[in-house]
Design an enzyme around this catalytic site. Sequence first.
Site, PDB file in Angstrom:
ATOM      1  N   PHE A 124       0.754  -1.090  -0.223  1.00 35.09           N
ATOM      2  CA  PHE A 124       0.014  -0.011   0.242  1.00 35.09           C
ATOM      3  C   PHE A 124       0.929   1.382  -0.060  1.00 35.09           C
ATOM      4  O   PHE A 124       0.060   2.383  -0.786  1.00 35.09           O
ATOM      5  CB  PHE A 124      -0.812  -0.254   1.522  1.00 35.09           C
ATOM      6  CG  PHE A 124      -1.990   0.646   0.548  1.00 35.09           C
ATOM      7  CD1 PHE A 124      -2.751   0.433   0.452  1.00 35.09           C
ATOM      8  CD2 PHE A 124      -2.225   2.285   1.644  1.00 35.09           C
ATOM      9  CE1 PHE A 124      -4.510   1.403   0.108  1.00 35.09           C
ATOM     10  CE2 PHE A 124      -2.891   2.821   1.423  1.00 35.09           C
ATOM     11  CZ  PHE A 124      -4.715   2.675   1.071  1.00 35.09           C
ATOM     12  N   PHE A 138       4.668  -1.431 -13.143  1.00 33.19           N
ATOM     13  CA  PHE A 138       3.563  -2.323 -11.960  1.00 33.19           C
ATOM     14  C   PHE A 138       5.084  -3.613 -12.190  1.00 33.19           C
ATOM     15  O   PHE A 138       4.445  -4.751 -12.553  1.00 33.19           O
ATOM     16  CB  PHE A 138       2.216  -1.928 -11.852  1.00 33.19           C
ATOM     17  CG  PHE A 138       1.815  -3.379 -11.248  1.00 33.19           C
ATOM     18  CD1 PHE A 138       1.016  -2.245  -9.634  1.00 33.19           C
ATOM     19  CD2 PHE A 138       1.304  -4.118 -11.144  1.00 33.19           C
ATOM     20  CE1 PHE A 138       0.561  -2.881  -9.294  1.00 33.19           C
ATOM     21  CE2 PHE A 138       0.525  -5.029 -10.071  1.00 33.19           C
ATOM     22  CZ  PHE A 138       0.014  -4.025  -9.193  1.00 33.19           C
ATOM     23  N   ILE A 178      -1.051 -11.421  -1.132  1.00 32.69           N
ATOM     24  CA  ILE A 178      -1.317 -12.720  -1.418  1.00 32.69           C
ATOM     25  C   ILE A 178      -2.405 -12.934  -0.504  1.00 32.69           C
ATOM     26  O   ILE A 178      -2.701 -12.389   0.927  1.00 32.69           O
ATOM     27  CB  ILE A 178      -0.743 -13.981  -0.846  1.00 32.69           C
ATOM     28  CG1 ILE A 178       0.604 -13.744  -1.092  1.00 32.69           C
ATOM     29  CG2 ILE A 178      -1.404 -15.161  -0.514  1.00 32.69           C
ATOM     30  CD1 ILE A 178       2.368 -14.321  -0.410  1.00 32.69           C
ATOM     31  N   SER A 205      -8.921 -14.505   4.060  1.00 33.66           N
ATOM     32  CA  SER A 205      -9.993 -14.461   3.854  1.00 33.66           C
ATOM     33  C   SER A 205     -11.123 -13.397   4.244  1.00 33.66           C
ATOM     34  O   SER A 205     -12.419 -13.873   4.494  1.00 33.66           O
ATOM     35  CB  SER A 205     -10.470 -15.681   5.237  1.00 33.66           C
ATOM     36  OG  SER A 205      -9.833 -14.707   6.567  1.00 33.66           O
ATOM     37  N   HIS A 256      -9.513  -7.073   2.745  1.00 27.92           N
ATOM     38  CA  HIS A 256      -8.522  -6.618   2.395  1.00 27.92           C
ATOM     39  C   HIS A 256      -7.438  -6.801   1.348  1.00 27.92           C
ATOM     40  O   HIS A 256      -7.207  -5.909   0.385  1.00 27.92           O
ATOM     41  CB  HIS A 256      -7.604  -7.126   3.668  1.00 27.92           C
ATOM     42  CG  HIS A 256      -5.873  -5.788   3.840  1.00 27.92           C
ATOM     43  ND1 HIS A 256      -6.260  -4.875   3.900  1.00 27.92           N
ATOM     44  CD2 HIS A 256      -5.357  -6.110   3.513  1.00 27.92           C
ATOM     45  CE1 HIS A 256      -4.990  -4.150   4.880  1.00 27.92           C
ATOM     46  NE2 HIS A 256      -4.150  -5.325   4.115  1.00 27.92           N
TER      47      HIS A 256
END
Length: 153
Positions: free
Chosen positions: A57, A113, A82, A85, A88
């Site tokens: 981020f 990127f 990665i 659950s 996010h």
Amino acid sequence: MKVFEGKFNGKGTKIAIVAARFNEFITSKLIGGAEDILKRHEVQDDDINLFWVPGAFEIPLIAKKLAQSKKYDAVITLGAVIKGSTPHFDYVCAEVSKGVAHVSLESEVPVIFGVLTTNSIEEAIERAGTKAGNKGADAAMTAIEMINLIKGI
């Protein structure tokens, strides 16, 4: 028809790499792949600078600062997000990719990127130098090609 494309010669270029420390096991492999390609294409070791950030981020802000500095011919962004659950993953991936693209368009410096966005650690490992190649190396090739294409415009 006249065709323009970037050459794969990094001689005389200066490259910044922004790397996310989160998932460093994967990111370090991406950095190794990028560094190998840059050196193979004549970018001098002293002309490759690595900037660590805490997580993916934070990549766009540092990429923006580096691009605005005009000290670098390209900025390569590397990291691994990665999926877990929670949603996010989706938020981080969307914002990082948009942020990196925005920096490149606004600064007119190639900001590449190279952040993996995978469903599992196994997929990340595959893209960091095993079955699926090394996406850090791919990002470095893209950086060199874009630098030279822009010079030719």
